[in-house]
Design a protein around this motif. Sequence first.
Motif, PDB file in Angstrom:
ATOM      1  N   THR A 276      -4.689 -90.052  54.588  1.00 58.09           N
ATOM      2  CA  THR A 276      -3.299 -89.865  54.179  1.00 58.09           C
ATOM      3  C   THR A 276      -3.185 -89.723  52.659  1.00 58.09           C
ATOM      4  O   THR A 276      -3.970 -90.290  51.897  1.00 58.09           O
ATOM      5  N   ASP A 277      -2.212 -88.928  52.240  1.00 63.79           N
ATOM      6  CA  ASP A 277      -1.695 -88.868  50.872  1.00 63.79           C
ATOM      7  C   ASP A 277      -2.789 -88.727  49.812  1.00 63.79           C
ATOM      8  O   ASP A 277      -3.611 -87.829  49.883  1.00 63.79           O
ATOM      9  N   GLY A 278      -2.786 -89.628  48.818  1.00 58.56           N
ATOM     10  CA  GLY A 278      -3.570 -89.437  47.614  1.00 58.56           C
ATOM     11  C   GLY A 278      -5.069 -89.501  47.780  1.00 58.56           C
ATOM     12  O   GLY A 278      -5.790 -89.187  46.842  1.00 58.56           O
ATOM     13  N   SER A 293      -3.801 -87.574  42.441  1.00 56.35           N
ATOM     14  CA  SER A 293      -2.648 -86.686  42.655  1.00 56.35           C
ATOM     15  C   SER A 293      -1.432 -87.540  42.986  1.00 56.35           C
ATOM     16  O   SER A 293      -1.277 -88.030  44.106  1.00 56.35           O
ATOM     17  N   LEU A 294      -0.585 -87.733  42.002  1.00 57.64           N
ATOM     18  CA  LEU A 294       0.521 -88.675  42.155  1.00 57.64           C
ATOM     19  C   LEU A 294       1.554 -88.216  43.172  1.00 57.64           C
ATOM     20  O   LEU A 294       2.217 -89.030  43.807  1.00 57.64           O
ATOM     21  N   GLU A 295       1.700 -86.904  43.323  1.00 59.03           N
ATOM     22  CA  GLU A 295       2.743 -86.390  44.209  1.00 59.03           C
ATOM     23  C   GLU A 295       2.162 -85.756  45.469  1.00 59.03           C
ATOM     24  O   GLU A 295       2.832 -84.992  46.145  1.00 59.03           O
ATOM     25  N   GLN A 296       0.921 -86.080  45.804  1.00 59.06           N
ATOM     26  CA  GLN A 296       0.276 -85.496  46.972  1.00 59.06           C
ATOM     27  C   GLN A 296       0.579 -86.343  48.198  1.00 59.06           C
ATOM     28  O   GLN A 296       0.088 -87.463  48.326  1.00 59.06           O
ATOM     29  N   GLU A 297       1.379 -85.795  49.103  1.00 57.81           N
ATOM     30  CA  GLU A 297       1.748 -86.515  50.310  1.00 57.81           C
ATOM     31  C   GLU A 297       1.468 -85.652  51.523  1.00 57.81           C
ATOM     32  O   GLU A 297       1.680 -84.441  51.518  1.00 57.81           O
ATOM     33  N   GLY A 298       0.991 -86.278  52.566  1.00 57.38           N
ATOM     34  CA  GLY A 298       0.664 -85.582  53.798  1.00 57.38           C
ATOM     35  C   GLY A 298      -0.414 -86.338  54.536  1.00 57.38           C
ATOM     36  O   GLY A 298      -0.707 -87.495  54.247  1.00 57.38           O
ATOM     37  N   ASP A 299      -1.029 -85.681  55.513  1.00 58.31           N
ATOM     38  CA  ASP A 299      -2.121 -86.307  56.229  1.00 58.31           C
ATOM     39  C   ASP A 299      -3.169 -85.268  56.593  1.00 58.31           C
ATOM     40  O   ASP A 299      -2.945 -84.058  56.495  1.00 58.31           O
ATOM     41  N   GLU A 325     -10.811 -79.009  60.619  1.00 55.56           N
ATOM     42  CA  GLU A 325     -10.067 -79.835  59.674  1.00 55.56           C
ATOM     43  C   GLU A 325      -8.644 -79.324  59.561  1.00 55.56           C
ATOM     44  O   GLU A 325      -8.415 -78.114  59.449  1.00 55.56           O
ATOM     45  N   ASP A 326      -7.700 -80.245  59.588  1.00 55.73           N
ATOM     46  CA  ASP A 326      -6.280 -79.897  59.489  1.00 55.73           C
ATOM     47  C   ASP A 326      -5.649 -80.747  58.391  1.00 55.73           C
ATOM     48  O   ASP A 326      -5.477 -81.957  58.548  1.00 55.73           O
ATOM     49  N   LYS A 327      -5.322 -80.092  57.257  1.00 58.34           N
ATOM     50  CA  LYS A 327      -4.604 -80.749  56.168  1.00 58.34           C
ATOM     51  C   LYS A 327      -3.151 -80.304  56.223  1.00 58.34           C
ATOM     52  O   LYS A 327      -2.819 -79.153  55.920  1.00 58.34           O
ATOM     53  N   ASN A 328      -2.272 -81.223  56.591  1.00 60.42           N
ATOM     54  CA  ASN A 328      -0.841 -80.937  56.711  1.00 60.42           C
ATOM     55  C   ASN A 328      -0.119 -81.630  55.559  1.00 60.42           C
ATOM     56  O   ASN A 328       0.199 -82.806  55.625  1.00 60.42           O
ATOM     57  N   MET A 329       0.127 -80.880  54.473  1.00 58.96           N
ATOM     58  CA  MET A 329       0.704 -81.456  53.271  1.00 58.96           C
ATOM     59  C   MET A 329       2.204 -81.195  53.214  1.00 58.96           C
ATOM     60  O   MET A 329       2.685 -80.128  53.617  1.00 58.96           O
ATOM     61  N   ASP A 330       2.934 -82.169  52.690  1.00 52.82           N
ATOM     62  CA  ASP A 330       4.395 -82.069  52.636  1.00 52.82           C
ATOM     63  C   ASP A 330       4.875 -80.913  51.770  1.00 52.82           C
ATOM     64  O   ASP A 330       5.957 -80.359  52.005  1.00 52.82           O
ATOM     65  N   ASP A 331       4.090 -80.525  50.756  1.00 53.94           N
ATOM     66  CA  ASP A 331       4.490 -79.411  49.888  1.00 53.94           C
ATOM     67  C   ASP A 331       3.904 -78.076  50.376  1.00 53.94           C
ATOM     68  O   ASP A 331       3.912 -77.090  49.634  1.00 53.94           O
TER      69      ASP A 331
END
Length: 458
Positions: A276-278, A293-299, A325-331
Amino acid sequence: MRDSRQFTRRPLLAALIGASCVMPALAHADINPNFFGYARSGIGSTAGGGSQTCFKAAGAPAKYRLGNECETYAELGLGANLFDQQGTTFDFASRVAYVTSQSNDDESLKGDDNNIALREMFVTGTNAISGLPNGSTLWAGKRFYKRHDIHMNDFYYWDVSGPGVGISDIDVGTGKLNFAWVRSSGSDSDNLPDEDQRLSDDTVDVRWTDIPTNPGGSLQLGVDYGRASLSDWQKDYYDDAGIDYDEGDKGWMGTIEHTQSNWFGGSNTVALQYATDGIITSNGNAVGRSTGSLEQEGDMWRVLDSGHVWLMPDKLDLLYAAIYEDKNMDDDSGRKWFSAGVRPVYYWNDIMSTAMELGYDHIEPQSNVAGYDGGDHHLTKLTLAQQWSAGRGAMIRPTIRLFATYAKWSGDAYEEQLSAEGYRQAHALDTGSGPNNVDFNDTDGLTFGAQMEVWWGS
C-alpha cells in the motif's frame, strides 16, 4: 656518560618502533581476505547501423537479459573473518559497483551514463548476543539484505537493502525469525526549497523464514512497514504548502513465498505480495522499502512464479518466470504488467552450450502515467546464444557468449519529436534503457554481439 646513554637508548627506541610496526601485523596475520563479485561486459550492434539497442517495454520494471544488456557493469567486494573464538565470529564485507556505457576503453565515471557507487559496508556478529539460539547474527551497516529476485530479467521483487541494523537467523524451532531496520533517503526537489534537505525513509522488516511445509518445501512470511521520518520544519513547510502527507508517506507490504527444492532436478519459487501507498516503488524494480513519495496513495498486488528445472539430466535445462502485477494508484499513475519468459539451454559438452531466451511483456497503464503514452502495448524478445562456460548448468559462470536478439513491439517505438523536457517520448519501447538505434516508427529490431558474464565468491 652522555654518549653512553644515547648509545643505549637508540637500540631501545628502534626496538620499540619495530615492535609497534610488527604487532598489528602479528595481530592480523591469520586474516584471509575474501574477494567476491559480479561483472558483465561486451560489444553489440544494431542491424541497420549503430551500437546495440536494448529492448524493454515502456513502463515495464524489467527486461529479459540474455543478449539484451548494453552496459558494462561490475560489483567488486572485499571481506574477511576478523574474529573466531569460542563459537563467536565477526565478519566484515564491502562492495563497490560501477557501470559504464560500454562505448570506449577509457570512460570517465563522471559522465551521465557512467557511475560508481558504494553498495555495501557492514559487519556481522554470529553468536555475539548471549541468550539467543546458536546461529543468531547481529549486523549493522550498509548491505544487500535478503534480496529476492528473478534472474532472467533481474527483477528484484523484495529488496530492503541499504544502511541499517538487525538480528537475523534466530532459530525458533519451526523456522527462523529476522528483524531489521533500514533507511533510504531521497530529495523532494519539487517542493522543498533545497534539494539537499533530504527526506529520510525508515522501513522495519520482519521475516519468518525456513518454515518446513512439505518434503523439500519451505515457507517464508514477511511484513515490511515504512514511513517518511519528517522533521518538524518539514511538516510545517508541507502544511503551509497544502501538501497532505498523512497517508502517502507511509505504507506496508506483506509477502508469502514458497520454495520447493528437488523440483525436476532444480527448484521452484512462488510468491504473493500486497502493498500500500508509500512503500510501492513507482519506478524501477525494488519493492519493500519506503520510497519517500509523500502523496503516493494506492495499492499493489503481484503473484510470481520462477524456477530452474532439468528437462534432460546434464543435457537440457530451463529457467522460467511468470509475473502479474497490478498497481492501482489514486492519481492514475499505475499500471498492470504481465511478463513471462523461458530460457532453455542445451549442453553439447562440459564447456559449450546453446541457449535460447523468449520473453514477453504486456503493459496496461492507467491514464496518468509519466514518461510514456497511456496506450496498452507489448513487446516480445527472442535471443539465440552460443556459449562457452565453466561447466553445465544455467547458473554456472564464467560464460562467454555470442548472441543475436530479435524484438517486436506494438506501435511506434517512440514519438518522433522531442518532448518539452528535451527527450523522446516513449511509446512501446523504453527509450532510457540504453542506446536506441531503431527508427521512431519501427515495430521490430535486430541486434547481435558478444558478452562475458562472471560471478564468484559470496
